[in-house]
Design a protein around this motif. Sequence first.
Motif, PDB file in Angstrom:
ATOM      1  N   GLY A 183      -1.697  -4.582  11.028  1.00 26.27           N
ATOM      2  CA  GLY A 183      -0.368  -4.185  10.584  1.00 26.27           C
ATOM      3  C   GLY A 183       0.356  -5.314   9.866  1.00 26.27           C
ATOM      4  N   ILE A 184       0.256  -6.522  10.409  1.00 28.22           N
ATOM      5  CA  ILE A 184       0.893  -7.687   9.782  1.00 28.22           C
ATOM      6  C   ILE A 184       0.246  -7.979   8.432  1.00 28.22           C
ATOM      7  N   HIS A 185      -1.083  -7.850   8.371  1.00 26.57           N
ATOM      8  CA  HIS A 185      -1.799  -8.073   7.106  1.00 26.57           C
ATOM      9  C   HIS A 185      -1.332  -7.080   6.047  1.00 26.57           C
ATOM     10  N   PHE A 186      -1.205  -5.815   6.424  1.00 30.42           N
ATOM     11  CA  PHE A 186      -0.704  -4.816   5.473  1.00 30.42           C
ATOM     12  C   PHE A 186       0.713  -5.160   5.020  1.00 30.42           C
ATOM     13  N   LEU A 187       1.555  -5.547   5.965  1.00 28.27           N
ATOM     14  CA  LEU A 187       2.935  -5.902   5.642  1.00 28.27           C
ATOM     15  C   LEU A 187       2.971  -7.024   4.600  1.00 28.27           C
ATOM     16  N   ILE A 208       3.188   7.190   4.589  1.00 22.93           N
ATOM     17  CA  ILE A 208       3.491   7.778   5.901  1.00 22.93           C
ATOM     18  C   ILE A 208       2.508   8.905   6.202  1.00 22.93           C
ATOM     19  N   GLY A 209       2.125   9.675   5.189  1.00 21.23           N
ATOM     20  CA  GLY A 209       1.121  10.721   5.386  1.00 21.23           C
ATOM     21  C   GLY A 209      -0.189  10.160   5.893  1.00 21.23           C
ATOM     22  N   ILE A 210      -0.582   8.994   5.373  1.00 25.03           N
ATOM     23  CA  ILE A 210      -1.820   8.344   5.829  1.00 25.03           C
ATOM     24  C   ILE A 210      -1.684   7.921   7.281  1.00 25.03           C
ATOM     25  N   VAL A 211      -0.551   7.338   7.635  1.00 25.95           N
ATOM     26  CA  VAL A 211      -0.336   6.875   9.013  1.00 25.95           C
ATOM     27  C   VAL A 211      -0.382   8.050   9.986  1.00 25.95           C
ATOM     28  N   TRP A 218      -5.213   1.401   8.203  1.00 29.77           N
ATOM     29  CA  TRP A 218      -4.938   0.184   7.429  1.00 29.77           C
ATOM     30  C   TRP A 218      -5.757   0.081   6.146  1.00 29.77           C
ATOM     31  N   ASN A 219      -7.039   0.412   6.196  1.00 28.37           N
ATOM     32  CA  ASN A 219      -7.852   0.333   4.975  1.00 28.37           C
ATOM     33  C   ASN A 219      -7.371   1.321   3.920  1.00 28.37           C
ATOM     34  N   SER A 220      -7.001   2.510   4.357  1.00 28.66           N
ATOM     35  CA  SER A 220      -6.500   3.508   3.409  1.00 28.66           C
ATOM     36  C   SER A 220      -5.173   3.061   2.790  1.00 28.66           C
ATOM     37  N   LEU A 221      -4.315   2.433   3.589  1.00 30.84           N
ATOM     38  CA  LEU A 221      -3.051   1.921   3.064  1.00 30.84           C
ATOM     39  C   LEU A 221      -3.295   0.816   2.038  1.00 30.84           C
ATOM     40  N   LEU A 222      -4.263  -0.057   2.337  1.00 34.45           N
ATOM     41  CA  LEU A 222      -4.596  -1.114   1.386  1.00 34.45           C
ATOM     42  C   LEU A 222      -5.202  -0.531   0.113  1.00 34.45           C
ATOM     43  N   ASP A 223      -5.970   0.556   0.259  1.00 34.59           N
ATOM     44  CA  ASP A 223      -6.545   1.209  -0.922  1.00 34.59           C
ATOM     45  C   ASP A 223      -5.442   1.711  -1.855  1.00 34.59           C
ATOM     46  N   GLN A 224      -4.327   2.151  -1.285  1.00 35.70           N
ATOM     47  CA  GLN A 224      -3.201   2.588  -2.105  1.00 35.70           C
ATOM     48  C   GLN A 224      -2.654   1.426  -2.938  1.00 35.70           C
ATOM     49  N   ILE A 225      -2.622   0.251  -2.351  1.00 37.21           N
ATOM     50  CA  ILE A 225      -2.149  -0.934  -3.078  1.00 37.21           C
ATOM     51  C   ILE A 225      -3.136  -1.300  -4.177  1.00 37.21           C
ATOM     52  N   LEU A 383      -6.610 -12.713   9.685  1.00 36.70           N
ATOM     53  CA  LEU A 383      -5.950 -11.594  10.352  1.00 36.70           C
ATOM     54  C   LEU A 383      -6.822 -10.357  10.405  1.00 36.70           C
ATOM     55  N   VAL A 384      -7.624 -10.123   9.383  1.00 32.16           N
ATOM     56  CA  VAL A 384      -8.369  -8.864   9.295  1.00 32.16           C
ATOM     57  C   VAL A 384      -9.862  -9.056   9.512  1.00 32.16           C
ATOM     58  N   SER A 385     -10.219 -10.091  10.251  1.00 34.45           N
ATOM     59  CA  SER A 385     -11.627 -10.252  10.598  1.00 34.45           C
ATOM     60  C   SER A 385     -12.126  -8.973  11.238  1.00 34.45           C
TER      61      SER A 385
END
Length: 550
Positions: A183-187, A208-211, A218-225, A383-385
């Motif tokens: 979560g911190i990494h995504f932030l 929010i739909g992904i969450v 988290w991976n899907s949220l990063l994919d959006q970025i 953070l994302v090891s």
Amino acid sequence: SVFSETTEQFSAAQRYTDNLNKLKAVVNIDLPEQVIPADASLDQAIDVFDRVNSLGTKLTDAELALTHVTGKWPQARRVIKEKMDGFSEINFDFDLTFMTRSLTVMATDHALFDRIHEVPRDRLEDTWSRLSNILDYLVNVLSTQAFIHSTQDLSTTNALVPLVKYIDVKGGRFPTQQSMNNGIHFLYTALNLQRYTGQTDQRLERDIGIVVRESNPWNSLLDQIVDQRGRKRVTSNDFEGRGTSHPLYKMSYILAKSRQAVDWFNGINLGLQVGDRYRIHSHHIFPQSLLYQNGFDSSNHVHIQFVNAIANRAFLTSETNIEISNRFPEEYLPEVEEKYPGALEKQLIPPDRNLWKLENYLEFLSARRQLISEKLDEYLNALVSEEEDSSSLPVKSVIALGEGPNVEFKSTLQWDIYQEKKNVDLRHEVLKTIVAFMNSDAGTLLIGVEDSGEIFGLEKDLSFTRDSEDLFLNMLSSLIIDQIGVEFVNLVEARIEIVDDKKVCVVNVSKSSSAAFLSGSRGSEFFVRVFNTTRQLDSEETMHYLEGTG
């Protein structure tokens, strides 16, 4: 004169008459009338008001949403404001838009404000109760885990909204240390690459739909970025031409705090300063005046960018910033390194002293941009090891993460660094941490590492076991058996590793299926982990805790 007084009185009388005539004319204005049926709901009345008022100062979507909320729950605005005032006292200034957005996503699973218009009062109050607790928890996570000690450390609070929803979905807290790190990494990534600086509603709605849909989003949220920016990593080029208004400037400060950076002239940890005299200032490493006197033009936009670049900024307390004044870096930086060894490295100052000379300023900027981007990448990667727990991470990665619910540092086992002699009472600090990990969610204890993350080493401790690593580990095992219990010794795995040419004891502790107590001269003690601290519970608290986990 009498004439001037008479003229002023006449002028004033004329103004008053004109104003009175305008007031009388109001009754003759033909105003449109919108009749609201008697059976209309309050929500419909609010919608009518918003439409009628649309040619004036139109309500924002957030204001309109909050109006609908207070229409059903009249105390809402006051209750929310009281919560905001409480956060403001600890430097977290959340505005009504953020609070309303958070309430909306929790109540409706959507980020669009109009979704909350139809939510009934009982659900609004229940959602607010959960949100209030979640924000308390999240602020603690930000402060203790993410080195974010104020909303001033954030370029936008919108990046917190997906975290708020995730924590709500998971029952009010991050379920594991790794989920918290994710979560911190995504932030950080959302802030660095400006995920929510445009099309905010649409992007938040998508995220929010992904969450809501995905258990591990988290991976899907990063994919959006990645879809938006083409990447998720920050490179040295991203810092070029960037000043203090860019999100990467705030990230540079967070990175400095994560490295336990200290003030260059008083040694104060930058994350722990208190009072106006020690308020953090952005310091020009190469002073502006010296640069403008030596080849840079203060009226040239490109030159101004070079002078005020992020790579020319360090973070110091206000009194130090004044003390340095207009001195050349090649003069004062060696003094800093002599007084506080390692202080320059913690703020990623290039070690090549030739770069500290004014004529090499542009090379200094290039080298420092590279250093900052590399260390930022290293910190985010830690953070994302993919490893699920700190017991499987390389020691350096554990140190990079810093202390947390599942990670603790101790300088020594029994060497008193202040009295410079053996002190067996210090063993208690190590043992209580081990007990706390057993009673909580497991963890890793590093002996030989200072709170700051600096490596102290085991050399002093090993001197009491004839410099034998085996005898040291045997002694630690005996302490666990004698003061915690022989049935718990199998929950502890200890080894000694070399880190930066110094020895560190890595103690991995598994969670116990039964309560673990520390016995000794202080009686029987029960410890648990609370965020990044070890807390002793009294008998009543222990009973409630065990009932809750039983």
